[in-house]
Design a protein around this motif. Sequence first.
Motif, PDB file in Angstrom:
ATOM      1  N   THR A  42      44.399  30.255  32.444  1.00  0.00           N
ATOM      2  CA  THR A  42      43.096  30.875  32.718  1.00  0.00           C
ATOM      3  C   THR A  42      42.964  32.199  31.957  1.00  0.00           C
ATOM      4  OG1 THR A  42      44.042  31.877  34.716  1.00  0.00           O
ATOM      5  CG2 THR A  42      42.835  29.801  34.990  1.00  0.00           C
ATOM      6  N   PRO A  43      42.829  32.130  30.640  1.00  0.00           N
ATOM      7  CA  PRO A  43      42.724  33.362  29.840  1.00  0.00           C
ATOM      8  C   PRO A  43      41.352  34.018  29.921  1.00  0.00           C
ATOM      9  CG  PRO A  43      42.533  31.455  28.416  1.00  0.00           C
ATOM     10  CD  PRO A  43      42.844  30.928  29.788  1.00  0.00           C
ATOM     11  N   ILE A  44      40.373  33.315  30.464  1.00  0.00           N
ATOM     12  CA  ILE A  44      39.027  33.867  30.617  1.00  0.00           C
ATOM     13  C   ILE A  44      38.681  33.888  32.099  1.00  0.00           C
ATOM     14  CG2 ILE A  44      36.579  33.592  30.071  1.00  0.00           C
ATOM     15  CD1 ILE A  44      37.395  32.158  27.522  1.00  0.00           C
ATOM     16  N   TRP A  45      38.218  35.038  32.590  1.00  0.00           N
ATOM     17  CA  TRP A  45      37.888  35.199  33.997  1.00  0.00           C
ATOM     18  C   TRP A  45      36.467  35.691  34.165  1.00  0.00           C
ATOM     19  CZ3 TRP A  45      40.397  35.200  38.929  1.00  0.00           C
ATOM     20  CH2 TRP A  45      41.623  34.542  38.919  1.00  0.00           C
ATOM     21  N   PRO A  46      35.797  35.233  35.235  1.00  0.00           N
ATOM     22  CA  PRO A  46      34.466  35.773  35.516  1.00  0.00           C
ATOM     23  C   PRO A  46      34.559  37.168  36.114  1.00  0.00           C
ATOM     24  CG  PRO A  46      35.110  34.255  37.254  1.00  0.00           C
ATOM     25  CD  PRO A  46      36.200  34.201  36.210  1.00  0.00           C
ATOM     26  N   GLY A  47      33.562  37.989  35.856  1.00  0.00           N
ATOM     27  CA  GLY A  47      33.494  39.276  36.516  1.00  0.00           C
ATOM     28  C   GLY A  47      33.158  39.096  37.981  1.00  0.00           C
ATOM     29  N   GLY A  48      32.849  40.169  38.661  1.00  0.00           N
ATOM     30  CA  GLY A  48      32.593  40.092  40.096  1.00  0.00           C
ATOM     31  C   GLY A  48      33.880  40.251  40.856  1.00  0.00           C
ATOM     32  N   GLY A  49      33.993  39.581  41.984  1.00  0.00           N
ATOM     33  CA  GLY A  49      35.193  39.730  42.791  1.00  0.00           C
ATOM     34  C   GLY A  49      35.308  38.682  43.866  1.00  0.00           C
ATOM     35  N   LEU A  50      36.232  38.886  44.772  1.00  0.00           N
ATOM     36  CA  LEU A  50      36.458  37.938  45.858  1.00  0.00           C
ATOM     37  C   LEU A  50      37.245  38.638  46.963  1.00  0.00           C
ATOM     38  CD1 LEU A  50      39.379  35.512  44.940  1.00  0.00           C
ATOM     39  CD2 LEU A  50      38.818  37.536  43.603  1.00  0.00           C
ATOM     40  N   PRO A  51      37.040  38.204  48.213  1.00  0.00           N
ATOM     41  CA  PRO A  51      37.842  38.744  49.317  1.00  0.00           C
ATOM     42  C   PRO A  51      39.187  38.024  49.344  1.00  0.00           C
ATOM     43  CG  PRO A  51      36.251  37.182  50.161  1.00  0.00           C
ATOM     44  CD  PRO A  51      36.031  37.252  48.676  1.00  0.00           C
ATOM     45  N   VAL A  52      40.263  38.766  49.352  1.00  0.00           N
ATOM     46  CA  VAL A  52      41.609  38.192  49.316  1.00  0.00           C
ATOM     47  C   VAL A  52      42.354  38.571  50.590  1.00  0.00           C
ATOM     48  CG1 VAL A  52      43.803  38.096  48.061  1.00  0.00           C
ATOM     49  CG2 VAL A  52      41.654  38.380  46.800  1.00  0.00           C
ATOM     50  N   GLY A  53      43.016  37.594  51.188  1.00  0.00           N
ATOM     51  CA  GLY A  53      43.784  37.858  52.391  1.00  0.00           C
ATOM     52  C   GLY A  53      45.087  37.086  52.404  1.00  0.00           C
ATOM     53  N   ASP A  54      45.950  37.433  53.336  1.00  0.00           N
ATOM     54  CA  ASP A  54      47.240  36.771  53.498  1.00  0.00           C
ATOM     55  C   ASP A  54      47.125  35.763  54.640  1.00  0.00           C
ATOM     56  OD1 ASP A  54      50.064  36.335  54.503  1.00  0.00           O
ATOM     57  OD2 ASP A  54      50.474  37.720  52.861  1.00  0.00           O
ATOM     58  N   VAL A  55      47.572  34.547  54.405  1.00  0.00           N
ATOM     59  CA  VAL A  55      47.463  33.492  55.413  1.00  0.00           C
ATOM     60  C   VAL A  55      48.166  33.874  56.700  1.00  0.00           C
ATOM     61  CG1 VAL A  55      49.516  32.222  54.623  1.00  0.00           C
ATOM     62  CG2 VAL A  55      47.662  30.998  55.772  1.00  0.00           C
ATOM     63  N   ARG A  56      49.235  34.650  56.614  1.00  0.00           N
ATOM     64  CA  ARG A  56      49.994  35.034  57.799  1.00  0.00           C
ATOM     65  C   ARG A  56      49.187  35.975  58.690  1.00  0.00           C
ATOM     66  NH1 ARG A  56      55.042  36.625  54.043  1.00  0.00           N
ATOM     67  NH2 ARG A  56      53.234  37.379  52.872  1.00  0.00           N
TER      68      ARG A  56
END
Length: 353
Positions: free
Chosen positions: A187-201
């Motif tokens: 995945t050498p190309i990524w979209p801008g913006g973002g995402l909510p990231v969390g830990d499954v635990r």
Amino acid sequence: MLIAVTGGTGFLGAHTVAALLRRGHRVRLLARDPVGPARPGVEVVGGDVTDVAAVRGLVAGADAVLHAAGLYTFDSRRRDELWRVNVRGTEVVLAAARRAGVERIVHVSTVGALYPTTAPSIGVASPIGGSREPYLASKAAAERVARQLRAAGAPVVVTYPPALLGPDDPRLGDQNARLRDVLRGLTPIWPGGGLPVGDVRDSAELHARILAGSVSGAAFFGPGHYSTTREYLAAVREATGRALPAVVLPARALYPVGRLADRLQRVWPRALPVQYGAIHVCATAVPVAADVPSGGVAARPVLETVRDTVAWLHAAGRITRRQAGTAVSTVDVRNAVLTGPGPGAVQTEEVLP
């Protein structure tokens, strides 16, 4: 307590089951293929979430129900399956739990069910999103089912997990697979913006508290952090000590690429690392409001989660030592593997959102 669980063999479900067992609760699982070693405190009912008779047997006599089953995929070939599992399954499970008089019913939604929005952040009062992307649309429809039942007086609690990473993933779900693709250089190309990231635990701990009645409320957001895609990539680089070069382009400018990849996926046998749905999430995601209820569970740092996940991917044979980089020397791999639900999980098609 006896807690009935759908999706208990998926990523978040398996971690939640482990958290419940550690607290001494009994668990009854619904599994399409109930084959595997028996575990103390666990009963297995054969069937899937659209099997009305099996679901009735699952919830009978239960003190609480966790509906964590859901198909999480941006694969354009699985539209019909998304609707059957995510929407019809929610209708069957929540209705059966209500008829059985279950005192606490937890429906696992996703922050994506609230996308897109014109607000700067999302919270418990946010309206359901109107995305046409198949996965998000199916989760939004399931969310409407849950809210309608709650409005009618059913004891339904809705949770909104972020995009989940972490060790011990029975099926290598979407987010962990995406991280693996990054480490493989796909995945050498990524979209801008973002995402909510969390830990499954962390989200599993939240669910265990809700189901045990330790916290109360109508809706909870899974612990997590909003990360721009640049921040996410920076965390992966720091966790592994690798350069991982990537170009970040405006998300909406990549929509045509995502749609083209979805068309190609219909005839290409292997999963492609580019999906319109993932690009769409990055384009529409916004942070979770600071004052939302999270059951008192603090979100661990994204860097810690990424390191543990990379270490587990390597320990599980999913990536090479070179691809894992310094993560395998900075994390106790044995502990990373043992923090999850443990061996013997039964795999089904129903994985978590």
